[in-house]
Design a protein around this motif. Sequence first.
Motif, short mmCIF file in Angstrom:
data_model
loop_
_atom_site.label_atom_id
_atom_site.label_comp_id
_atom_site.label_asym_id
_atom_site.label_seq_id
_atom_site.Cartn_x
_atom_site.Cartn_y
_atom_site.Cartn_z
N ALA A 275 32.41 43.03 38.06
CA ALA A 275 33.52 43.59 38.83
C ALA A 275 34.08 44.81 38.12
CB ALA A 275 34.61 42.54 39.02
N MET A 276 34.58 45.76 38.90
CA MET A 276 35.18 46.97 38.34
C MET A 276 36.50 47.25 39.05
SD MET A 276 31.96 49.58 37.87
CE MET A 276 31.36 49.40 39.55
N LYS A 277 37.44 47.81 38.30
CA LYS A 277 38.73 48.21 38.83
C LYS A 277 38.86 49.74 38.74
CE LYS A 277 39.64 43.94 39.57
NZ LYS A 277 39.59 43.40 40.94
N PRO A 278 39.81 50.34 39.45
CA PRO A 278 39.83 51.80 39.59
C PRO A 278 39.96 52.59 38.29
CG PRO A 278 41.18 50.79 41.29
CD PRO A 278 40.79 49.70 40.35
N ASN A 279 40.92 52.23 37.43
CA ASN A 279 41.26 53.12 36.33
C ASN A 279 40.13 53.32 35.33
OD1 ASN A 279 43.66 52.63 37.65
ND2 ASN A 279 44.91 52.73 35.80
N ALA A 280 39.60 52.24 34.80
CA ALA A 280 38.59 52.34 33.75
C ALA A 280 37.18 52.16 34.29
CB ALA A 280 38.86 51.30 32.66
N GLY A 281 37.03 51.45 35.40
CA GLY A 281 35.72 51.17 35.94
C GLY A 281 35.20 52.28 36.84
N LEU A 282 35.81 52.41 38.02
CA LEU A 282 35.30 53.36 39.00
C LEU A 282 35.46 54.81 38.52
CD1 LEU A 282 36.68 51.74 42.29
CD2 LEU A 282 34.51 51.32 41.13
N SER A 283 36.65 55.16 38.06
CA SER A 283 36.87 56.56 37.66
C SER A 283 36.06 56.91 36.43
CB SER A 283 38.35 56.81 37.39
OG SER A 283 38.82 56.00 36.32
N GLY A 284 35.77 55.91 35.58
CA GLY A 284 35.00 56.17 34.37
C GLY A 284 33.55 56.52 34.64
N ALA B 194 33.43 55.45 45.98
CA ALA B 194 33.10 54.49 44.92
C ALA B 194 33.71 53.12 45.17
CB ALA B 194 33.57 55.03 43.57
N VAL B 195 34.88 53.09 45.81
CA VAL B 195 35.55 51.82 46.00
C VAL B 195 34.74 50.85 46.87
CG1 VAL B 195 36.89 52.40 48.08
CG2 VAL B 195 37.86 50.85 46.35
N ARG B 196 33.82 51.40 47.68
CA ARG B 196 32.93 50.55 48.48
C ARG B 196 31.54 50.46 47.88
NH1 ARG B 196 30.87 51.76 52.79
NH2 ARG B 196 30.79 49.74 53.85
N GLY B 197 30.99 51.58 47.40
CA GLY B 197 29.55 51.63 47.16
C GLY B 197 29.08 51.73 45.73
N LEU B 198 29.99 51.75 44.73
CA LEU B 198 29.56 52.00 43.36
C LEU B 198 29.24 50.70 42.63
CD1 LEU B 198 29.23 54.24 41.17
CD2 LEU B 198 31.53 53.65 40.41
N THR B 199 28.12 50.68 41.94
CA THR B 199 27.79 49.59 41.03
C THR B 199 26.92 50.16 39.92
OG1 THR B 199 26.94 47.34 40.87
CG2 THR B 199 25.81 48.81 42.40
N ARG B 200 26.36 49.29 39.07
CA ARG B 200 25.72 49.80 37.85
C ARG B 200 24.77 48.78 37.24
NH1 ARG B 200 31.10 49.17 33.95
NH2 ARG B 200 31.49 47.00 34.49
N THR C 264 24.89 53.10 30.49
CA THR C 264 25.12 52.68 31.87
C THR C 264 24.38 53.61 32.81
OG1 THR C 264 27.34 51.88 31.30
CG2 THR C 264 26.88 52.24 33.63
N VAL C 265 23.76 53.03 33.81
CA VAL C 265 23.18 53.82 34.91
C VAL C 265 23.93 53.44 36.17
CG1 VAL C 265 21.13 54.31 36.27
CG2 VAL C 265 20.93 54.00 33.79
N TRP C 266 24.44 54.45 36.85
CA TRP C 266 25.30 54.25 38.02
C TRP C 266 24.52 54.42 39.31
CZ3 TRP C 266 30.04 52.42 37.09
CH2 TRP C 266 30.59 52.64 35.83
N ALA C 267 24.95 53.69 40.33
CA ALA C 267 24.32 53.78 41.65
C ALA C 267 25.42 53.79 42.71
CB ALA C 267 23.39 52.61 41.88
N MET C 268 25.31 54.71 43.66
CA MET C 268 26.24 54.77 44.80
C MET C 268 25.47 54.43 46.07
SD MET C 268 29.47 55.53 45.58
CE MET C 268 30.15 56.84 44.54
#
Length: 524
Positions: free
Chosen positions: A350-359, A376-382, A305-309
């Motif tokens: 789509a991502m949720k907080p526990n496993a998606g965003l925090s991961g 991350a809740v607004r700007g994180l994707t991958r 995974t490559v993350w982008a904020m």
Amino acid sequence: MATQEKVDVVIVGAGPSGAVFADVLARAGRKVVILEYGPDWDMKDFVSSEMWAKRLKHAPRFELAGRNPPGHGGNAGWGTGGSMLHFYANWPRLHPDDFRVKSQHGRGLDWPISYDELSPYYDRIAEEVGIAGDAAAERQWFPIAKDYPMPPMKAFKNGTIFNAAFKAHGIPLAAMPTSINSIPYKGRPACTNCGWCHAGCAIGAGAQPIVGHLRDARARGAALRPFSYVTRVLTNPGGDRVTGVEYYDGKKEQHVQPAGVVVLAAYSAEVPRIMFNSATDKHPKGLANKNELVGKYLMCHALSTVWAMFDEDVENHMGTAAYQFMSYAHYGKTHAKKGFGSTFIRTGSAMKPNAGLSGARPDLFGQPLADFMKRAVRGLTRIGNSGEELPRAENRVELSSTKDEFGLPIARIIHEFDQATVDCWDYGRDQAFEIVKSAKPEEAWKGGGAAPGSSHLLGGTVMGTDTSNSVTNSYGQTHELANLYIAGGGLFPTEGAVNPTNTLMAVSLRGAEHMAKNFSTIAS
């Protein structure tokens, strides 16, 4: 020990492959019993919570070994529907070249069937399950005879924000085909784009077996017994036929279920365990294992995974767990400048907080993690990559010295990625990083460490042309025992780089119809 009334077919496992076999055989008028290790779920049981959803991923105990042990919990499923209860509903198909890796490259194994032979079953499964996608766009990579029955899912900014960057790198995209309703289909509603696919779809928009093949099989008379833990497949005194299975029910009471045919449709690591534990004087190495290939050639996909904020709202809570876009542009086995194997690139889920965003930042704790999550809740994707691992005999399932509660050995899973897989994974991650940077996020970083993550445990009871290279023929019928069939991901001789459920169900449909057509000559 209670002996049940004999049935035509007993199926071990109520996941996607077992459900297809049950539906086809019940439709053919056969008396079918399905034994499922977990509970009998209903849509109203599902809760949109990552904590609650962990119960859908429960699996029997395994011992994990090797340098890269697979994260098997997320691959298996507990209860009616199997792993389709919580899977992300990505529905790509194998590329034609995936079926001829050994012939074309001198590595791995070949499938005993071709893409062209399986293609009609891909098309039929798409209609039966209900697939949303754009077949016309996919035809740039391989032939697809029929369009999907539904248009693609709605796209959101967490995926479209990368479209220009992919174009700048010369990588064409297509909508990811998904087993989720983009419009009402077969009496099931359209998706609400809530993103909770991995917690079980509570409205039935996601095509789980409990609203598809399994439901239809039960309507035609197939019986399902939940909380049934199968320990052995039984054989006749001559050792040339199977006669049924032995199992324990939820009260820990032992039963025998006699049957004319046995179908092992459990998790890829569980099927070898059952076969090993079914050893007799006629089958001292386990059932269908004179060639000692049972348990061999395990494979996992190598994930990156490559993350982008971004400093904008990318709507990362919206959509589905399935990716919005995919590309086979880098799928060629020798595309990577180092390593070997296919790479499958996808984005927009789509991502949720526990496993998606925090991961995305497992190194953070406390206040730094809280500060990251607020952004991350607004700007994180991958962007995600899935890489291919070739079959190797040393990646295997064997019996552990640890016993289950009934005194039988549990499975020991031994797995390590070879250097060719790691090199290809690393090259794919580097390419994804360049694409992400082209989209001009505030921050970009590579997820994971120096080794791939793993997903989709496949192989272990591979199909092939004969006993020299396989456990079963192309229908899942074991070479040694004509009335013992295997269904599911364990049959895959190679895995490609794509999610396996589409292929798994197409292969199951082909195998089930072969059994139904020839039942009188197969069954005991």
